[in-house]
Design a protein around this motif. Structure first.
Motif, PDB file in Angstrom:
ATOM      1  N   VAL A  25       6.313  -8.549  35.568  1.00  0.00           N
ATOM      2  CA  VAL A  25       5.723  -7.278  36.012  1.00  0.00           C
ATOM      3  C   VAL A  25       4.926  -6.581  34.909  1.00  0.00           C
ATOM      4  O   VAL A  25       3.800  -6.150  35.161  1.00  0.00           O
ATOM      5  N   PRO A  26       5.441  -6.439  33.674  1.00  0.00           N
ATOM      6  CA  PRO A  26       4.638  -5.766  32.642  1.00  0.00           C
ATOM      7  C   PRO A  26       3.282  -6.442  32.407  1.00  0.00           C
ATOM      8  O   PRO A  26       2.263  -5.756  32.230  1.00  0.00           O
ATOM      9  N   ASP A  27       3.239  -7.776  32.424  1.00  0.00           N
ATOM     10  CA  ASP A  27       1.966  -8.485  32.247  1.00  0.00           C
ATOM     11  C   ASP A  27       1.009  -8.198  33.395  1.00  0.00           C
ATOM     12  O   ASP A  27      -0.195  -8.012  33.187  1.00  0.00           O
ATOM     13  N   LEU A  28       1.536  -8.168  34.610  1.00  0.00           N
ATOM     14  CA  LEU A  28       0.698  -7.887  35.772  1.00  0.00           C
ATOM     15  C   LEU A  28       0.132  -6.474  35.711  1.00  0.00           C
ATOM     16  O   LEU A  28      -1.046  -6.245  36.017  1.00  0.00           O
ATOM     17  N   ILE A  29       0.967  -5.512  35.310  1.00  0.00           N
ATOM     18  CA  ILE A  29       0.506  -4.125  35.194  1.00  0.00           C
ATOM     19  C   ILE A  29      -0.589  -4.028  34.144  1.00  0.00           C
ATOM     20  O   ILE A  29      -1.613  -3.354  34.345  1.00  0.00           O
ATOM     21  N   ALA A  71      -4.396  -2.820  34.806  1.00  0.00           N
ATOM     22  CA  ALA A  71      -4.965  -1.690  34.061  1.00  0.00           C
ATOM     23  C   ALA A  71      -6.286  -2.082  33.413  1.00  0.00           C
ATOM     24  O   ALA A  71      -7.262  -1.326  33.442  1.00  0.00           O
ATOM     25  N   LYS A  72      -6.353  -3.281  32.830  1.00  0.00           N
ATOM     26  CA  LYS A  72      -7.597  -3.746  32.216  1.00  0.00           C
ATOM     27  C   LYS A  72      -8.683  -3.911  33.272  1.00  0.00           C
ATOM     28  O   LYS A  72      -9.833  -3.570  33.055  1.00  0.00           O
ATOM     29  N   SER A  73      -8.282  -4.443  34.421  1.00  0.00           N
ATOM     30  CA  SER A  73      -9.226  -4.643  35.518  1.00  0.00           C
ATOM     31  C   SER A  73      -9.774  -3.305  36.004  1.00  0.00           C
ATOM     32  O   SER A  73     -10.969  -3.145  36.210  1.00  0.00           O
ATOM     33  N   LYS A  74      -8.919  -2.310  36.169  1.00  0.00           N
ATOM     34  CA  LYS A  74      -9.349  -0.962  36.588  1.00  0.00           C
ATOM     35  C   LYS A  74     -10.248  -0.336  35.532  1.00  0.00           C
ATOM     36  O   LYS A  74     -11.213   0.333  35.854  1.00  0.00           O
TER      37      LYS A  74
END
Length: 122
Positions: free
Chosen positions: A104-108, A112-115
């Protein structure tokens, strides 16, 4: 040939009692800073035996027997204590839902980088 299954089972049990300990597999309890760490192992055992006896005319007397035992010992983690708090720290890879939560932390971070990139482009 006489088979002493009870005696054999006793010897196997004594061996497991003496060898299947955390001290002989991964070591003894140790301190790491403020933490006390106690290794935990999983032990599995299987035992099987069989025997036979028969007599055939003109061929003599027959007997047979056999026994086998197997032991599997695997370190699975550590009990970790600090003060009056105790937790279990699993060794090795996690499986199932626990593995998903670890990601989950990696996905978040990726989201965030994508946004952030989308905001920069707008």
């Amino acid at each position: 040939m006489e088979l002493h299954f009870e005696e054999l089972l006793g010897k196997v049990t004594d061996f497991i009692k003496s060898e299947a300990k955390t001290e002989t597999v991964v070591g003894e309890q140790f301190d790491l800073g403020e933490f006390k760490c106690v290794p935990v192992i999983k032990v599995g055992m299987g035992f099987g035996s069989g025997g036979g006896e028969g007599m055939e005319p003109k061929k003599g007397k027959g007997q047979g027997g056999g026994a086998a035992a197997g032991v599997g010992i695997e370190p699975i983690g550590f009990l970790v204590a600090k003060g009056d708090e105790i937790s279990f720290l699993e060794a090795g890879k996690t499986h199932g839902l626990a593995a998903a939560f670890e990601k989950v932390p990696d996905l978040i971070e990726k989201l965030a980088k994508s946004k952030g990139r989308e905001t920069e482009m707008a």
